[in-house]
Enzyme design. Structure first.
Site, PDB file in Angstrom:
ATOM      1  N   GLY B  14      24.087  -6.887 -21.852  1.00  0.00           N
ATOM      2  CA  GLY B  14      23.425  -5.585 -21.853  1.00  0.00           C
ATOM      3  C   GLY B  14      23.642  -4.855 -20.538  1.00  0.00           C
ATOM      4  O   GLY B  14      23.603  -5.456 -19.480  1.00  0.00           O
ATOM      5  N   ASP B 139      15.807  -7.896 -17.015  1.00  0.00           N
ATOM      6  CA  ASP B 139      14.655  -8.764 -17.263  1.00  0.00           C
ATOM      7  C   ASP B 139      14.237  -9.585 -16.045  1.00  0.00           C
ATOM      8  O   ASP B 139      13.187 -10.216 -16.037  1.00  0.00           O
ATOM      9  CB  ASP B 139      14.961  -9.721 -18.428  1.00  0.00           C
ATOM     10  CG  ASP B 139      15.103  -8.984 -19.731  1.00  0.00           C
ATOM     11  OD1 ASP B 139      16.084  -9.231 -20.464  1.00  0.00           O
ATOM     12  OD2 ASP B 139      14.230  -8.143 -20.019  1.00  0.00           O
ATOM     13  N   ARG B 183      11.802 -10.419 -24.224  1.00  0.00           N
ATOM     14  CA  ARG B 183      11.392 -11.437 -25.183  1.00  0.00           C
ATOM     15  C   ARG B 183      10.754 -12.653 -24.529  1.00  0.00           C
ATOM     16  O   ARG B 183       9.888 -13.298 -25.090  1.00  0.00           O
ATOM     17  CB  ARG B 183      12.614 -11.880 -26.010  1.00  0.00           C
ATOM     18  CG  ARG B 183      13.042 -10.913 -27.088  1.00  0.00           C
ATOM     19  CD  ARG B 183      12.048 -10.880 -28.229  1.00  0.00           C
ATOM     20  NE  ARG B 183      12.274  -9.781 -29.138  1.00  0.00           N
ATOM     21  CZ  ARG B 183      12.871  -9.893 -30.318  1.00  0.00           C
ATOM     22  NH1 ARG B 183      13.332 -11.057 -30.717  1.00  0.00           N
ATOM     23  NH2 ARG B 183      12.998  -8.839 -31.089  1.00  0.00           N
ATOM     24  N   TYR B 297      15.170   0.992 -25.430  1.00  0.00           N
ATOM     25  CA  TYR B 297      16.243   0.651 -24.509  1.00  0.00           C
ATOM     26  C   TYR B 297      16.323   1.586 -23.308  1.00  0.00           C
ATOM     27  O   TYR B 297      17.181   1.426 -22.453  1.00  0.00           O
ATOM     28  CB  TYR B 297      17.599   0.734 -25.248  1.00  0.00           C
ATOM     29  CG  TYR B 297      18.004  -0.518 -25.971  1.00  0.00           C
ATOM     30  CD1 TYR B 297      19.254  -0.615 -26.566  1.00  0.00           C
ATOM     31  CD2 TYR B 297      17.161  -1.621 -26.064  1.00  0.00           C
ATOM     32  CE1 TYR B 297      19.649  -1.762 -27.230  1.00  0.00           C
ATOM     33  CE2 TYR B 297      17.540  -2.765 -26.726  1.00  0.00           C
ATOM     34  CZ  TYR B 297      18.791  -2.835 -27.316  1.00  0.00           C
ATOM     35  OH  TYR B 297      19.183  -3.963 -27.980  1.00  0.00           O
TER      36      TYR B 297
END
Lengths: 407, 407
Positions: B14, B139, B183, B297
């Site tokens: 990503g 993340d 997540r 996003y």
């Protein structure tokens, strides 16, 4: 020398990024005048007037006012109340009791109606009260205005979001659908078009409330784009409607509501639109990588994305409102008219001409196929989003010849 | 003098806002060295190497490189391929054929594994190849790093979004639930806490994947906040799990999927989480104004919200990677360690120590109740989001005494 007395200023409806500039414009300009004995701010719009929830803005420091001016969302808080005749009579009663002679209401087109009714009440009672409606809305749908304060910054946010989404979609290709708010007017969704820099840039398709949305055409158009570029970025307004002019969103809610046996009571429907469109693309076009996002409320509240032109004009409509009322003894709604490329003038229009009316994207802003915008629209929009809009750059280096056979 | 040969640089996984800074760091630093005969960029990460899709970045102008460095998302495009042994053998074969001596891969922890396996292949073949993994992720979950490039800017976006959402929620009160991606690790959701300026500011509740999510506790906590402040802003990670450690999202999808008789094939689940939580608040707490939004996003792609610290560090890990490989003839993964408040140092760690591992929010970053973050976390985060973070100001003016009785 005009009316001597107090000012009340309030903010109503959904907030914008620059709504406090208008507040600050009213307050600073009012405080300059010796006619003005105090400047009151009503907390929570007309609710605040009803409940006599006033703060004395004559005691607010100019430095803090400037800082508040740069802060998004209504510093005086807001309300969704839509006053009827009786409500407005009560408003007038409170204003009269406090010796208010100037009422400034910063809001959308329904706020203009509130101001109009309060003005009527004052006239009937032979009470001298100047009432000015100051426009604001992110949807850009107040009539008689070339554009309204709040729209430029919201449009900038949408454009920057789509600029990034286009880059993201290019680096990990697929079909990417983004839903933008705007139940009736497509101005905000259309702002996504400023992300189109290179000929293969998205959003490749833009669907607005002003054009009938047909699933078959949508699928055909997405397929065309995907076949040509290997990817597709779509901007969709939450207000898209079918041939019967029914909102696509409400049809979905019924379906889900019934099928889920009432287990899921949907509170906000727009996300569902994105996911619905993504699912039909996946199923019908057999494309694996399909996703959707919804911009939600962020374009009206995001702290740190603002158009300096919008900021500037929001401040000016506040100042002009005070000048029209205090120095020229007038009532009305402040409107912004475009006088050059790019310059504006501020005028005062009758409240009745603005109140309760909305406008939508004119035909010359939408392409003939009804799935994108015209250069005319982009030309119209570009100055409104202000200076320092970030661009996007690509590598230009030449290809290296292959030396192995492909596997 | 070290290995003479070509460089290949690629980007995987990503994208982030600053990922091109790392690319530019590698390219500019490599080009300084006379050992380097060419600098190739692989298009679409390891897929590009496999297919010999190279561009010659030795022919890229430094000015354009700097512009690309400021552009979000992978300029070399990206891939979601996760190479296995056989794939990596193929990669090595191509690299060898093109006389590549330096392989730089900018990606998350699985990219480190790719680099490790390619390195193994080179060693077995007695082929001198320097391989460096350059970290990136929004993340913040790559081990051995104090934080990773990409996180600071994404966190800044989340913080600015919540700063605005808090203001919006204050001006039109209700319960406002915002879902943030992540997540497994809650670092991004936790960044919303920087919006907490005044004691009554939101997000009032922050739910992370690192703590069990219980509906009853959630409802109780929302009610407490709402009763106290008349409003409630909630930040929720999409990765929240129940007592059986099952993702709340997947439970919802099953429910909807079955109930809707397969009519709606949900492609992205996170929006559903927000709406589900909003609906149970509405039903159980009898609060009318409840809404939810999902950040989607945008925090990894938004063009125009960046942390200068993040930008700077992303550039440096690229430069350091080139220096470690070319001047010191080393392999490994570049890591960022905090050396002061606020300063960092760059080191090289063995690829095996980073590959395939993830980290989560440590306990001292989460409050005992498990529904907010600690000051320790905010202290940790604050320097990473860079300079010029916008604040939010409130009016301070005194109240005006009421003169009428309330109706």
């Amino acid at each position: 020398m005009g009316l001597i007395g107090k000012v009340v200023v309030a903010q109503g409806g959904g907030p914008t990024i620059v709504i406090n500039q208008s507040l600050v414009g009213v307050v600073l300009e009012s405080r300059k005048s010796t006619q003005i004995t105090s400047v009151y701010g009503a907390i929570k719009g007309v609710e605040g007037i009803l409940n006599e929830d006033f703060i004395d803005l004559t005691m607010e420091t100019s430095h803090n006012l400037e800082q508040v001016g740069l802060t998004p969302s209504s510093a005086l808080l807001s309300t969704r109340d839509k006053p009827d005749e009786r409500y407005c009579q009560e408003l007038f009663r409170v204003l009269k009791a406090h010796d208010i002679r100037y009422f400034f209401y910063i809001g959308g087109n329904d706020s203009a109606d509130t101001v109009r009714i309060v003005n009527d009440n004052a006239n009937k009672a032979h009470y001298n009260l100047r009432t000015i409606h100051i426009p604001k809305t992110i949807d850009n749908d107040v009539v008689l205005n070339d554009h309204t304060p709040g729209y430029g910054s919201a449009a900038r946010f949408v454009a920057q979001a789509f600029s990034g989404a286009n880059l993201d979609n290019r680096s990990l290709p697929g079909v990417y659908i983004i839903v933008v708010m705007g139940r009736n007017a497509g101005f905000l969704t259309a702002a996504s078009s400023l992300a189109q820099k290179f000929s293969d840039d998205g959003p490749h398709l833009i669907y607005l409330p002003e054009r009938t949305f047909r699933i078959d055409d949508f699928l055909k158009e997405v397929k065309e784009v995907y076949d040509r570029y290997g990817r597709c970025l779509v901007a969709v307004s939450e207000g898209i409607r079918d041939e019967q002019h029914r909102l696509i969103i409400t049809k979905l809610v019924d379906k889900i509501g019934r099928d889920a046996h009432g287990n899921l009571e949907l509170t906000s429907n727009n996300f569902l639109l994105g996911d619905y469109l993504a699912s039909i693309v996946k199923k019908n076009l057999n494309i694996k990588r399909v996703r959707s996002d919804t911009l939600g409320y962020f374009q009206r509240s995001f702290n740190g994305c603002v158009s300096d032109v919008d900021q500037h004009e929001a401040r000016e409509v506040g100042e002009k409102a005070a000048q029209f009322a205090i120095r020229q003894n007038l009532d009305g709604s402040v409107v912004i008219e475009r006088s050059g490329y790019y310059s504006v003038e501020y005028h005062l229009k009758p409240l009745a001409d603005v109140a309760g009316k909305t406008r939508v994207m004119p035909d010359h802003f939408i392409n003939p196929a009804g799935n994108n915008v015209t250069d005319t629209f982009k030309f119209y929009l570009r100055p409104l989003i202000g200076s320092g809009f970030p661009s996007a750059y690509r590598l230009q280096a030449p290809r290296v010849p292959k030396i192995l056979e492909s596997e």
